[in-house]
Write a protein that holds these residues in place. Structure first.
Motif, mmCIF file in Angstrom:
data_model
loop_
_atom_site.group_PDB
_atom_site.id
_atom_site.type_symbol
_atom_site.label_atom_id
_atom_site.label_comp_id
_atom_site.label_asym_id
_atom_site.label_seq_id
_atom_site.Cartn_x
_atom_site.Cartn_y
_atom_site.Cartn_z
ATOM 1 N N UNK A 292 -0.516 5.348 -0.898
ATOM 2 C CA UNK A 292 -0.809 3.911 -0.896
ATOM 3 C C UNK A 292 -1.044 3.420 0.526
ATOM 4 N N UNK A 293 -0.208 3.886 1.449
ATOM 5 C CA UNK A 293 -0.306 3.434 2.845
ATOM 6 C C UNK A 293 -1.574 3.944 3.528
ATOM 7 N N UNK A 294 -2.079 5.094 3.085
ATOM 8 C CA UNK A 294 -3.245 5.684 3.754
ATOM 9 C C UNK A 294 -4.535 5.478 2.960
ATOM 10 N N UNK A 295 -4.418 4.908 1.745
ATOM 11 C CA UNK A 295 -5.584 4.730 0.872
ATOM 12 C C UNK A 295 -6.346 6.040 0.692
ATOM 13 N N UNK B 164 -5.678 -2.706 7.478
ATOM 14 C CA UNK B 164 -4.686 -2.893 6.419
ATOM 15 C C UNK B 164 -3.282 -2.762 7.003
ATOM 16 N N UNK B 165 -2.389 -3.616 6.552
ATOM 17 C CA UNK B 165 -1.015 -3.623 7.063
ATOM 18 C C UNK B 165 -0.298 -2.326 6.700
ATOM 19 N N UNK B 166 0.514 -1.833 7.624
ATOM 20 C CA UNK B 166 1.321 -0.645 7.344
ATOM 21 C C UNK B 166 0.526 0.623 7.142
ATOM 22 N N UNK B 167 -0.700 0.636 7.649
ATOM 23 C CA UNK B 167 -1.591 1.784 7.424
ATOM 24 C C UNK B 167 -1.031 3.025 8.089
ATOM 25 N N UNK C 10 2.361 -6.949 -0.780
ATOM 26 C CA UNK C 10 0.993 -6.886 -1.296
ATOM 27 C C UNK C 10 0.966 -6.614 -2.799
ATOM 28 N N UNK D 127 -2.438 3.061 -7.302
ATOM 29 C CA UNK D 127 -3.099 1.750 -7.391
ATOM 30 C C UNK D 127 -2.507 0.962 -8.561
ATOM 31 N N UNK E 175 5.167 -4.220 1.617
ATOM 32 C CA UNK E 175 4.116 -4.862 2.408
ATOM 33 C C UNK E 175 3.824 -6.280 1.926
#
Lengths: 84, 369
Positions: B25-28, B192-195, B297, B110, B295
């Motif tokens: 999730x953090x790195x997409x 994106x935050x926390x990426x 989000x 997701x 986050x």
């Protein structure tokens, strides 16, 4: 002394949409409003909660020659597309 | 080996899933997106990370094999029935993942973050599992006719030359990785935050993959969990019908342990797959959810436009149909099979690329009409 007027802000809400659909929707909108954005008449404000879109959308739109800014607002992101 | 202590399997896989869900999730990081964007948008942004993941896993697996802590025999998730159905399954999977907006893993984190398009894709995957069970007798015949070889991996087919080819390929793949690193293309610029950088996440994922392989006896695999959950759901409404479906009765994964032979099926039973693949699936959802909440989000909804929703569901159905046809998913084959030089994985990946291309042609016509 003359001053330029601020562009109209057109909002595009793609909350809940994921890539690649959200990207296709954005590109369609940007292409439809190409003249308005490049003339400075319009600024496009995109709302997305899809984190990857904050990378893919700016990457594609910048290659098209626009200025793109991203900001986090509450629990989603706003991507602003302006003329360069 | 965890299989000697089966009570540890469930918490171990749940923890692995939580970690994966959080990191992904953090790195997409999304394999579906990486392959799809090559064809749809001519974008290669996260391709270096995917290549790094496969190569890093190859290195770890080869070193572990050389140190005799991993066997040379393929794991039970990569059986020896190499057939053209792997190619067909990969093709279906590739089309499906483009329509669904994700694969069997990225859909989960997701979904965990509250995305309802991914929920529709997830439901489509469960439907795909149910549909596959109906067509399974036909598939068995097709698989028999389309069989290519009984050798599952290069090292099985060529024991002396296998490691040489493996290290040679690793060395060749290091060249583009070094070039990308020098060009600054390994890191991804994201607001994106926390990426967390994908290159770091994939290295951790490769390590986790090796750890699970060492502990449980097979590398990361998850599509069986979808089939099992589908079986349990179908049992609620049509128990008599489920009992008649051969797909839900047959042995799916067989392991030898100190306690004897452990067999599991894709049917509605508490067995090996239920205490390993299913908690991994649940863990990824919860890990994605935890990351999104941390986050601030996490958002439930909104629903996507109708065409996107239908595409996501249909895509999910194709993803699971493709995975079961091929006998595994992109994580099993790209992250487990390719590093082990599995022939089935090569066929699946070729089909996957073809499917991603085809899906990229189809999706704009569906979404933008």
């Amino acid at each position: 002394m003359s001053s330029s007027s601020s562009p109209n802000t057109v909002e595009l809400d793609i909350l809940g949409q994921v890539c690649p659909a959200c990207m296709l929707v954005v590109l369609k909108e940007v292409n439809q409003r190409r003249q308005e954005i490049t003339s400075g008449q319009t600024r496009l404000l995109i709302r997305t909660d899809h984190r990857n879109a904050t990378v893919t959308v700016p990457e594609s739109i910048r290659k098209m020659g626009y200025r793109v800014d991203v900001a986090k607002v509450n629990n989603y992101y706003e991507i602003t597309v302006d003329r360069r | 080996m965890l299989l000697n202590y089966p009570e540890l399997l469930f918490p171990t896989f749940l923890l692995a899933g939580l970690l994966m869900g959080w990191l992904l999730h953090r790195s997409d990081f999304c394999i579906a997106g990486i392959l799809r964007d090559i064809f749809l948008f001519r974008s290669f942004t996260q391709l270096p990370a995917l290549v790094l993941l496969v190569v890093a896993t190859m290195v770890l697996f080869q070193v572990a094999r050389g140190a005799a802590i991993l066997p040379f025999d393929p794991p039970p998730t990569l059986d020896g029935n190499v057939s053209l159905l792997a190619l067909a399954g990969g093709l279906l999977f590739g089309v499906g993942m483009v329509l669904a907006g994700g694969c069997v893993v990225s859909t989960l984190y997701k979904l965990g973050s509250g995305n309802l398009t991914s929920l529709l894709a997830f439901c489509g995957m469960l439907a795909g599992g149910m549909l596959y069970a109906e067509i399974y007798p036909l598939v068995v015949e097709l698989r028999r006719a389309a069989m290519l070889t009984q050798y599952a991996t290069l090292q099985q087919a060529w024991p002396e030359g296998g490691p040489i080819v493996a290290w040679g390929l690793i060395g060749l793949t290091a060249i583009p990785l070094l070039l990308w690193w020098r060009q600054g293309k390994i890191a991804v610029a994201s607001p994106a935050a926390g990426y967390i950088q994908p290159w770091l996440v994939v290295l951790l994922l490769a390590g986790l993959n090796l750890l699970l392989y060492l502990l449980a006896g097979w590398p990361l695999a998850i599509s069986a969990a979808y089939a099992k959950i589908a079986a349990f759901l179908e049992l609620l409404v049509a128990p008599g019908h489920v009992a008649q479906l051969a797909f839900f009765q047959q042995e799916a994964r067989v392991i030898e342990t100190v306690h004897g032979r452990l067999a599991s099926s894709l049917g509605p039973r508490i067995d090996l797959i239920f205490i390993s693949d299913v908690p991994l699936l649940v863990g990824i959802i919860l890990g994605g959810m935890a990351s999104a909440i941390a986050l601030k989000e996490f958002r439930l909804g909104p629903w996507p436009p109708l065409r996107q929703g239908v595409a996501a569901f249909a895509g999910g159905t194709l993803v699971l149909l493709g995975a079961r046809l091929a006998g595994g998913c992109n994580f099993n084959y790209v992250l487990g099979g390719l590093p082990l030089f599995s022939f089935q994985a090569v066929l699946f990946t070729a089909g996957l690329l073809g499917g991603a291309w085809l899906g990229s042609l189809l999706l704009p016509r569906i979404i933008l009409r």
